[in-house]
Design an enzyme around this catalytic site. Structure first.
Site, PDB file in Angstrom:
ATOM      1  N   GLY A 192       0.818  -1.208   0.000  1.00 39.36           N
ATOM      2  CA  GLY A 192       0.000   0.000   0.000  1.00 39.36           C
ATOM      3  C   GLY A 192       0.850   1.254   0.000  1.00 39.36           C
ATOM      4  O   GLY A 192       1.800   1.375  -0.774  1.00 39.36           O
ATOM      5  N   ALA A 210      -8.302  -0.939  -7.280  1.00 39.41           N
ATOM      6  CA  ALA A 210      -7.483  -1.260  -8.460  1.00 39.41           C
ATOM      7  C   ALA A 210      -6.029  -0.792  -8.348  1.00 39.41           C
ATOM      8  O   ALA A 210      -5.291  -0.855  -9.331  1.00 39.41           O
ATOM      9  CB  ALA A 210      -8.101  -0.728  -9.749  1.00 39.41           C
ATOM     10  N   ALA A 211      -5.585  -0.378  -7.152  1.00 42.60           N
ATOM     11  CA  ALA A 211      -4.167   0.003  -6.996  1.00 42.60           C
ATOM     12  C   ALA A 211      -3.260  -1.178  -7.317  1.00 42.60           C
ATOM     13  O   ALA A 211      -2.327  -1.074  -8.117  1.00 42.60           O
ATOM     14  CB  ALA A 211      -3.892   0.508  -5.580  1.00 42.60           C
ATOM     15  N   GLY A 212      -3.536  -2.305  -6.673  1.00 46.92           N
ATOM     16  CA  GLY A 212      -2.717  -3.493  -6.894  1.00 46.92           C
ATOM     17  C   GLY A 212      -2.794  -3.971  -8.343  1.00 46.92           C
ATOM     18  O   GLY A 212      -1.778  -4.351  -8.940  1.00 46.92           O
ATOM     19  N   ASP A 213      -3.990  -3.953  -8.905  1.00 46.26           N
ATOM     20  CA  ASP A 213      -4.150  -4.397 -10.300  1.00 46.26           C
ATOM     21  C   ASP A 213      -3.385  -3.482 -11.256  1.00 46.26           C
ATOM     22  O   ASP A 213      -2.775  -3.948 -12.227  1.00 46.26           O
ATOM     23  CB  ASP A 213      -5.632  -4.422 -10.689  1.00 46.26           C
ATOM     24  CG  ASP A 213      -6.404  -5.478  -9.906  1.00 46.26           C
ATOM     25  OD1 ASP A 213      -5.799  -6.477  -9.483  1.00 46.26           O
ATOM     26  OD2 ASP A 213      -7.618  -5.291  -9.714  1.00 46.26           O
TER      27      ASP A 213
HETATM   28  P1  ADP Z   1      -3.691  -4.154  -3.254  1.00 47.43           P
HETATM   29  O1  ADP Z   1      -4.646  -3.195  -3.863  1.00 47.43           O
HETATM   30  O2  ADP Z   1      -3.518  -5.404  -4.043  1.00 47.43           O
HETATM   31  O3  ADP Z   1      -3.905  -4.407  -1.781  1.00 47.43           O
HETATM   32  P2  ADP Z   1      -1.542  -2.356  -2.490  1.00 47.43           P
HETATM   33  O4  ADP Z   1      -2.502  -1.654  -1.608  1.00 47.43           O
HETATM   34  O5  ADP Z   1      -0.347  -2.969  -1.840  1.00 47.43           O
HETATM   35  O6  ADP Z   1      -2.244  -3.451  -3.396  1.00 47.43           O
HETATM   36  O7  ADP Z   1      -1.043  -1.283  -3.580  1.00 47.43           O
HETATM   37  C1  ADP Z   1      -0.216  -1.632  -4.669  1.00 47.43           C
HETATM   38  C2  ADP Z   1       0.747  -0.491  -4.941  1.00 47.43           C
HETATM   39  O8  ADP Z   1      -0.012   0.698  -5.219  1.00 47.43           O
HETATM   40  C3  ADP Z   1       1.665  -0.125  -3.790  1.00 47.43           C
HETATM   41  O9  ADP Z   1       2.849  -0.900  -3.814  1.00 47.43           O
HETATM   42  C4  ADP Z   1       1.937   1.348  -4.059  1.00 47.43           C
HETATM   43  O10 ADP Z   1       3.009   1.511  -4.975  1.00 47.43           O
HETATM   44  C5  ADP Z   1       0.637   1.827  -4.692  1.00 47.43           C
HETATM   45  N1  ADP Z   1      -0.222   2.443  -3.659  1.00 47.43           N
HETATM   46  C6  ADP Z   1      -1.218   1.862  -2.963  1.00 47.43           C
HETATM   47  N2  ADP Z   1      -1.750   2.710  -2.044  1.00 47.43           N
HETATM   48  C7  ADP Z   1      -1.075   3.869  -2.187  1.00 47.43           C
HETATM   49  C8  ADP Z   1      -1.122   5.156  -1.538  1.00 47.43           C
HETATM   50  N3  ADP Z   1      -1.998   5.406  -0.548  1.00 47.43           N
HETATM   51  N4  ADP Z   1      -0.262   6.121  -1.958  1.00 47.43           N
HETATM   52  C9  ADP Z   1       0.624   5.897  -2.957  1.00 47.43           C
HETATM   53  N5  ADP Z   1       0.727   4.709  -3.602  1.00 47.43           N
HETATM   54  C10 ADP Z   1      -0.100   3.706  -3.228  1.00 47.43           C
END
Ligand code: ADP
Ligand code: NA
Length: 312
Positions: free
Chosen positions: A223, A251-254
């Site tokens: 995250g 969709a951050a992870g995706d």
């Molecule tokens: P998922 O959605 O699968 O749980 P993550 O939350 O780990 O995945 O997010 C994947 C990537 O997205 C992180 O490694 C980071 O680079 C980016 N990311 C996620 N949340 C944030 C945030 N609050 N600020 C900046 N980048 C973020």
């Protein structure tokens, strides 16, 4: 750098979202806000992310004959994904029934529909696309048997398997050696390795465990804490997240996974020269930082141009 196709074999879901003040109790009927229909599914989202990042991208999977299916296919095509390997099957499409309460908490009921029927037809669609493919992206929203069959045939063809075990489930030990890169968030890391990535040495210990089991490379996403990469050659990279104000982390992870694969395995022209893991991580980190600053799922995923602009 020559372009190689990124194939995504996975889920397409229609997310049906309604906001309520409080979740209903059993037997209770309550009023929700007007529902919205949001194309999603981890597979489809990762395909959109790879295509938007500049890779030639094909999706294989299945939708239902229920009206949502066509919308899910159209959404992929609008974002530049080749969807002719998505089968339209009798029955319903994958649906996610999502309610969000006044406190911002959500409750999600995932109905797999056609995603649960993915099998030999999708393997055949994958094989049709396999020539010239750089990687296949897999998640856990289609039956495991389909994943494993595609992993095996990808390995025979020297196509890198990028596997995001989400939602987490048990993986037979024999499958790990079929995986090139496994990408897990903190929850999936804990579920699959029983190692807390935030414990002292947790990131390395979890990665080393997965490498011992047979994968080539491990990416743990954390995250707002960024991501961690470690591979069999001993290369380690800790990539901080970009400092942004998140409005919707859907969709951050995706986005991260699709963008990473596009650069690392797709030869996408988003970045100037090589496709080292570090280059790809930096690109994926920028891509997902943009996604979290926008509302929505597929519609929040940035283009290569936007990603490159942020990196300059
Ligand atoms: P998922 O959605 O699968 O749980 P993550 O939350 O780990 O995945 O997010 C994947 C990537 O997205 C992180 O490694 C980071 O680079 C980016 N990311 C996620 N949340 C944030 C945030 N609050 N600020 C900046 N980048 C973020
Ligand atoms: Na978003």
């Amino acid at each position: 750098m020559t372009e190689r196709t990124i194939i995504v074999a996975g889920s397409l879901n229609m997310d049906i979202v309604s906001r309520v003040q409080q979740f209903p109790r059993p037997g209770e009927t309550i009023q929700g806000d007007e529902a919205s229909y949001i194309p999603g599914g981890k597979g489809a989202n990762q395909a959109v992310a790879a295509a938007r990042a500049g890779a030639v991208t094909s999706m294989v999977g299945a939708v239902g004959k229920d009206g949502f299916g066509q919308e899910l296919i159209v959404s992929l095509e609008q974002h530049g994904v080749n969807a002719d390997g998505v089968a339209v099957l009798a029955g319903t499409s994958g649906l996610a029934l999502i309610t969000v309460n006044g406190g911002g908490e959500n409750q999600i009921i995932l109905c797999p529909g056609a995603n649960g029927q993915v099998g030999t037809e999708t393997l055949a669609a994958f094989l049709k696309k396999a020539d010239g493919a750089g990687a296949v992206l897999l998640q856990n929203e289609i039956p495991w048997a389909a994943n494993e069959a595609i992993m095996r045939s990808a390995c025979e063809r020297e196509i890198a398997v990028v596997y995001n075990p989400a939602p987490a489930r048990d993986i037979p030990e024999s499958a790990f050696s079929l995986i090139h890169t496994i990408v897990l968030n903190e929850t999936e890391t804990l579920a699959i390795t029983s190692i807390d990535p935030f414990a002292e040495h947790g990131l390395h210990d979890a990665a080393a465990h997965l490498i011992d089991l047979g994968v080539q490379a491990v990416i743990i996403t954390l995250g707002a804490e960024g991501s961690y990469y470690e591979d069999r050659e001993g290369f380690v990279c800790r990539m901080p997240a970009r400092k942004v104000t998140p409005v919707d982390t859907t969709a951050a992870g995706d986005t991260f996974i699709g963008a990473y694969a596009a650069i690392r395995f797709g030869g996408a022209p988003g970045m100037s020269d090589d496709a080292t893991p570090e280059t790809a991580l930096r690109f994926a980190t920028a891509a997902s930082a943009i996604t979290v600053t926008r509302h929505g799922a597929q519609s929040s995923i940035p283009s290569a141009q936007e990603i490159v602009a942020l990196l300059q």
